[in-house]
Write a protein that holds these residues in place. Structure first.
Motif, short mmCIF file in Angstrom:
data_model
loop_
_atom_site.label_atom_id
_atom_site.label_comp_id
_atom_site.label_asym_id
_atom_site.label_seq_id
_atom_site.Cartn_x
_atom_site.Cartn_y
_atom_site.Cartn_z
N ILE A 175 1.68 -9.43 0.67
CA ILE A 175 1.70 -8.80 -0.74
C ILE A 175 0.28 -9.07 -1.28
CG2 ILE A 175 2.73 -8.78 -2.92
CD1 ILE A 175 4.60 -7.77 -0.20
N GLU A 176 -0.68 -8.01 -1.09
CA GLU A 176 -1.90 -8.18 -1.43
C GLU A 176 -2.23 -7.08 -2.55
OE1 GLU A 176 -4.78 -9.42 1.88
OE2 GLU A 176 -3.50 -7.95 2.66
N CYS A 177 -2.78 -7.27 -3.68
CA CYS A 177 -3.01 -6.37 -4.49
C CYS A 177 -3.63 -5.12 -4.26
CB CYS A 177 -4.10 -6.87 -5.79
SG CYS A 177 -3.54 -8.30 -6.67
N LEU A 178 -2.86 -3.91 -4.53
CA LEU A 178 -3.11 -2.78 -3.91
C LEU A 178 -4.44 -2.08 -4.48
CD1 LEU A 178 0.42 -1.04 -4.02
CD2 LEU A 178 -0.64 -1.78 -1.88
N ASP A 179 -4.81 -2.62 -5.63
CA ASP A 179 -6.43 -2.13 -6.05
C ASP A 179 -7.44 -3.09 -5.75
OD1 ASP A 179 -5.92 -4.47 -7.50
OD2 ASP A 179 -5.92 -3.55 -9.53
N LYS A 180 -7.11 -3.89 -4.80
CA LYS A 180 -7.97 -4.85 -4.33
C LYS A 180 -8.67 -5.66 -5.14
CE LYS A 180 -7.63 -2.26 -0.42
NZ LYS A 180 -6.69 -2.89 0.72
N SER A 181 -7.78 -5.92 -6.07
CA SER A 181 -8.48 -7.06 -7.26
C SER A 181 -8.51 -8.25 -6.95
CB SER A 181 -7.73 -6.55 -8.58
OG SER A 181 -6.49 -6.92 -8.68
N ASP A 182 -7.62 -8.64 -6.13
CA ASP A 182 -7.33 -10.07 -5.85
C ASP A 182 -6.79 -10.74 -7.29
OD1 ASP A 182 -7.97 -9.89 -3.07
OD2 ASP A 182 -10.13 -10.17 -3.67
N LYS A 183 -6.11 -10.16 -8.01
CA LYS A 183 -5.38 -10.74 -9.20
C LYS A 183 -4.53 -11.92 -8.77
CE LYS A 183 -3.96 -9.36 -13.76
NZ LYS A 183 -3.64 -8.17 -14.67
N TYR A 184 -3.73 -11.55 -7.70
CA TYR A 184 -2.99 -12.56 -7.22
C TYR A 184 -3.11 -13.13 -5.92
CZ TYR A 184 -0.06 -11.29 -11.23
OH TYR A 184 0.52 -10.91 -12.61
N PRO B 97 -2.77 -13.59 -1.94
CA PRO B 97 -1.87 -13.22 -0.94
C PRO B 97 -0.65 -14.09 -0.64
CG PRO B 97 -4.10 -12.62 -0.49
CD PRO B 97 -4.06 -13.70 -1.48
N ILE B 98 0.80 -13.65 -0.20
CA ILE B 98 1.58 -14.06 -0.04
C ILE B 98 2.48 -13.23 0.71
CG2 ILE B 98 2.98 -13.72 -2.04
CD1 ILE B 98 3.97 -16.69 -1.88
N SER B 99 3.42 -13.58 1.77
CA SER B 99 4.22 -13.08 2.83
C SER B 99 5.36 -12.69 1.41
CB SER B 99 4.39 -13.66 3.76
OG SER B 99 5.29 -14.81 3.56
N SER B 100 6.17 -11.77 1.91
CA SER B 100 7.26 -11.42 1.26
C SER B 100 8.44 -12.47 1.25
CB SER B 100 7.73 -10.14 1.70
OG SER B 100 9.20 -9.81 1.30
N TYR B 101 8.61 -13.04 2.66
CA TYR B 101 9.45 -13.94 2.62
C TYR B 101 9.42 -15.47 2.09
CZ TYR B 101 12.98 -16.82 5.37
OH TYR B 101 13.67 -17.86 5.57
N ASP B 102 7.75 -15.96 2.25
CA ASP B 102 7.49 -16.88 1.34
C ASP B 102 7.69 -16.69 -0.09
OD1 ASP B 102 6.78 -18.18 3.80
OD2 ASP B 102 4.64 -18.08 3.50
#
Length: 314
Positions: free
Chosen positions: A288-297, A299-304
């Motif tokens: 799960i990485e910000c779709l707008d490429k902003s890196d606001k959050y 990245p993390i996997s869905s399961y984690d």
């Protein structure tokens, strides 16, 4: 921004399950639906959908077999307790606290995830078969909604969200159906200070489908912090996004807090309440990485991410 005071209703008939071949639908019609749904998710995080295509008879059957199970003695239900290492089985009253600042929620549940060891089923007639059929129908509807979300977000691939949830119902995806039961409160029942039926919370994953009964009680917090009723509307499904989708869209879409309070009216307190939720997660390995490429959050996997949220709830 003006706060939404009513949850919008979207007519899904042009793209609901009644449409056998979704690829034949006029693109402008789909675009309009996509804008309506994403607009609702942006403004309040929720919307009702009508003419969705899941048979009412299946929804009624799901509630009926669930009620038969929930009304059995605790000693019986304990045999089907959800283990700490899996997400299949019964969750007792007050076992969860969705708002950690409150006592345990005055509700119980039965969770079903096909990926788990699901051999331990109650011997309630049609319970297992109904749960599985309901899961399958909810999955079909969710994939249609994900197409609309992909279009509404302009991600460049109309099947992007569908593809990120390709393993629903299989190993590698943690999507679960959850049948919820709020027992009646007898007059002599002592309620703990600040206890509620379901504490204020936002959902964990990407999307939730909620099937309510006619009792009501759910409230949704709008962008001004006011709780407004999400009253049951016959024939509709209430849908909302979860924290993972808000994170994915870098806050373009909003995961709204919601709650179920204990009614003040004595007659309503003595009445049970039911709902069924289909809690949808992207495939476990999807990053799960910000779709707008902003890196606001980060990245993390869905399961984690799901594991982090479970740890805070139980």
């Amino acid at each position: 921004m003006t706060a939404v005071t009513e949850i919008p209703v979207v007519d899904l008939s042009p793209y609901g399950l009644g449409v056998v071949n979704e690829d034949t639908v006029d693109p402008s019609t789909i675009r309009s639906l996509a804008d309506d749904i994403c607009g609702a998710f942006k403004d309040i995080g929720f919307c009702y959908i009508k003419n969705h295509g899941i048979q009412q008879s299946l929804i009624d059957q799901m509630k009926a077999v669930s009620r038969t199970f929930f009304e059995k003695p605790v000693e019986y239900k304990t045999n089907f307790t959800r283990p700490e290492t899996a997400n299949h089985g019964w969750v007792a009253v007050e076992r969860e606290s969705l708002n950690p600042e409150r006592p345990g929620d005055y509700k119980e549940a039965f969770n079903y995830n096909p990926c788990e060891d699901t051999k331990n089923w109650p011997d309630v007639e049609n319970f297992e078969a109904t749960m599985k059929e309901f899961y399958s129908s909810s999955q079909d509807l969710a994939l249609r909604i994900f197409d609309l979300v992909s279009i509404g977000l302009d991600v460049g691939d109309n099947k992007f969200m569908r593809n990120c949830h390709a393993l629903i119902g299989q190993k590698g995806n943690s999507t679960a159906v959850r049948s919820l039961y709020y027992p009646p409160l007898p007059p002599d029942k002592d309620i703990k200070p600040n206890q509620v039926r379901c504490g204020e919370h936002s959902d964990y994953g990407s999307l939730t489908l909620l099937f309510q009964d006619d009792v009501g009680g759910l409230e949704v917090r709008n962008l001004h912090g006011e709780y407004i009723p999400a009253s049951p509307i016959p024939g509709t499904v209430l849908i909302n996004i979860g924290d993972l989708m808000q994170r994915w869209t870098a806050d373009r879409l909003i995961a709204t807090k919601h709650r179920v309070l204990i009614p003040e009216e004595e007659l309503r307190r003595q009445k049970s309440r039911q709902s069924v939720a289909f809690f949808i997660q992207p495939d476990d390995e999807v990053m799960i990485e910000c779709l707008d490429k902003s890196d606001k959050y980060r990245p993390i996997s869905s399961y984690d991410y799901l594991l982090e949220r479970f740890a805070a709830t139980y």
